[in-house]
Design a protein around this motif. Structure first.
Motif, short mmCIF file in Angstrom:
data_model
loop_
_atom_site.label_atom_id
_atom_site.label_comp_id
_atom_site.label_asym_id
_atom_site.label_seq_id
_atom_site.Cartn_x
_atom_site.Cartn_y
_atom_site.Cartn_z
N UNK A 61 0.79 -1.22 0.00
CA UNK A 61 0.00 0.00 0.00
C UNK A 61 0.83 1.27 0.00
N UNK A 62 2.08 1.18 0.48
CA UNK A 62 2.87 2.41 0.56
C UNK A 62 3.58 2.73 -0.75
N UNK A 63 3.54 1.81 -1.74
CA UNK A 63 4.22 2.04 -3.00
C UNK A 63 3.36 2.90 -3.93
N UNK A 64 3.98 3.88 -4.53
CA UNK A 64 3.28 4.75 -5.46
C UNK A 64 3.46 4.22 -6.88
N UNK A 65 2.38 4.18 -7.64
CA UNK A 65 2.42 3.67 -9.01
C UNK A 65 3.34 4.52 -9.87
N UNK A 66 3.91 3.93 -10.92
CA UNK A 66 4.82 4.70 -11.78
C UNK A 66 4.11 5.82 -12.50
N UNK A 67 4.82 6.91 -12.67
CA UNK A 67 4.31 8.05 -13.42
C UNK A 67 4.85 8.07 -14.84
N UNK A 68 6.00 7.39 -15.06
CA UNK A 68 6.61 7.33 -16.38
C UNK A 68 7.18 5.93 -16.61
N UNK A 69 7.20 5.50 -17.85
CA UNK A 69 7.80 4.21 -18.20
C UNK A 69 8.63 4.39 -19.47
N UNK A 79 16.20 15.03 -10.31
CA UNK A 79 16.27 15.57 -11.67
C UNK A 79 15.44 14.76 -12.65
N UNK A 80 15.21 13.48 -12.33
CA UNK A 80 14.43 12.62 -13.22
C UNK A 80 12.94 12.93 -13.14
N UNK A 81 12.54 13.70 -12.14
CA UNK A 81 11.14 14.07 -12.00
C UNK A 81 10.83 15.39 -12.69
N UNK A 82 11.84 16.01 -13.28
CA UNK A 82 11.62 17.26 -13.99
C UNK A 82 10.94 16.99 -15.34
N UNK A 83 10.17 17.97 -15.84
CA UNK A 83 9.43 17.75 -17.09
C UNK A 83 10.28 17.84 -18.35
N UNK A 84 11.48 18.43 -18.26
CA UNK A 84 12.27 18.69 -19.47
C UNK A 84 13.27 17.57 -19.74
N UNK A 85 12.73 16.35 -19.96
CA UNK A 85 13.57 15.20 -20.29
C UNK A 85 13.29 14.80 -21.73
N UNK A 134 15.67 5.75 -25.79
CA UNK A 134 14.26 5.42 -25.60
C UNK A 134 13.52 6.62 -25.00
N UNK A 135 12.31 6.90 -25.48
CA UNK A 135 11.53 7.98 -24.87
C UNK A 135 11.02 7.57 -23.49
N UNK A 136 10.87 8.56 -22.61
CA UNK A 136 10.28 8.34 -21.30
C UNK A 136 8.85 8.82 -21.38
N UNK A 137 7.90 7.88 -21.26
CA UNK A 137 6.49 8.15 -21.55
C UNK A 137 5.70 8.31 -20.26
N UNK A 138 4.89 9.36 -20.19
CA UNK A 138 4.02 9.57 -19.04
C UNK A 138 2.86 8.59 -19.07
N UNK A 139 2.48 8.03 -17.91
CA UNK A 139 1.39 7.07 -17.84
C UNK A 139 0.31 7.55 -16.88
#
Length: 233
Positions: free
Chosen positions: A121-129, A197-203, A228-233
């Motif tokens: 329950x404490x794990x947050x789902x991925x935002x990007x893959x 830095x990986x959570x920034x939008x300019x990747x 590879x592109x980093x895709x928002x989910x």
């Protein structure tokens, strides 16, 4: 409905690949794939991602009873004798169970394929893959980014090397030098805290380089193999 909206596009593509998008909705989506290159590319990305995850899940041998029921359904063997009332009750319950189990299986499949395990329950789902593919478009690594955790899984396609290491890089969209995210696993998976830095939008993308053992000696990629592109989910 704006099918080009990123969140909706990814949700529909994932459902289509999993097979949970059915009926008229599936037919509409197939038409959209023929009309939109963006939707086709999103679907292809999810195919690579989910198929790659499937390679990391160990096979499970079904119980013998499952094969017996399949043989009975196909008419290869006779079903056990039962009176009409029992058969009628069985059919009613079977219909209800198939409906319920179909929904449950779809939900379980989404969770199992996306995570490969139960989700604390404490794990947050991925935002990007991201899916790192080789030259033949076969997935080598599956990458998930959440606000807390960076997770990388290697697939069976990857050929481990003893003379070199693979290193993961973040490619900034502003054209600055790539930033190392560490060495990639050549078997299994690793997890580590997500770099801020990986959570920034300019990747712009993620890249994989081939390096001497221990990683890049210069702080820059030596030989870039894959992007590879980093895709928002």
């Amino acid at each position: 409905m704006n099918y080009l909206k990123e969140e909706l596009r990814n949700a529909l593509a994932a459902e289509y690949v999993l097979g949970t998008l059915r009926g008229k909705a599936r037919l509409r989506y197939q038409k959209l794939m023929m009309e939109s290159q963006t939707i086709s590319e999103t679907t292809w990305m999810w195919e690579q991602y989910l198929n790659g995850l499937g390679q990391t899940v160990p096979p499970v041998k079904p119980p013998q009873k499952v094969w017996e029921l399949i043989e009975q359904k196909l008419g290869f063997v006779d079903a056990p004798a039962a009176d009409d009332n029992v058969i009628s009750l069985y059919r009613r319950r079977s219909k209800v169970w198939r409906t319920f189990s179909g929904l449950a299986a779809a939900a379980a499949l989404v969770i199992a394929v996306l995570w490969g395990t139960s989700i604390p329950p404490e794990v947050i789902a991925p935002t990007h893959v991201a899916v790192v593919n080789d030259e033949e478009a076969k997935p080598l690594w599956l990458i998930e980014v959440s606000e807390q955790m960076l997770t990388v899984r290697s697939t069976d396609v990857l050929q481990a090397r003893t003379d070199k290491d693979y290193e993961l890089w973040m490619v900034p969209a502003n054209g600055e030098a790539p930033i190392s995210l560490g060495l990639l696993p050549e078997g299994g998976r690793w997890e580590r805290g997500t770099p801020a830095i990986l959570l920034q939008p300019d990747i712009a993308a993620l890249a994989v380089s081939l390096e001497p053992p221990g990683g890049s000696p210069t702080g820059a990629p030596t030989e870039v193999l894959y992007i590879s592109p980093l895709v928002s989910v």
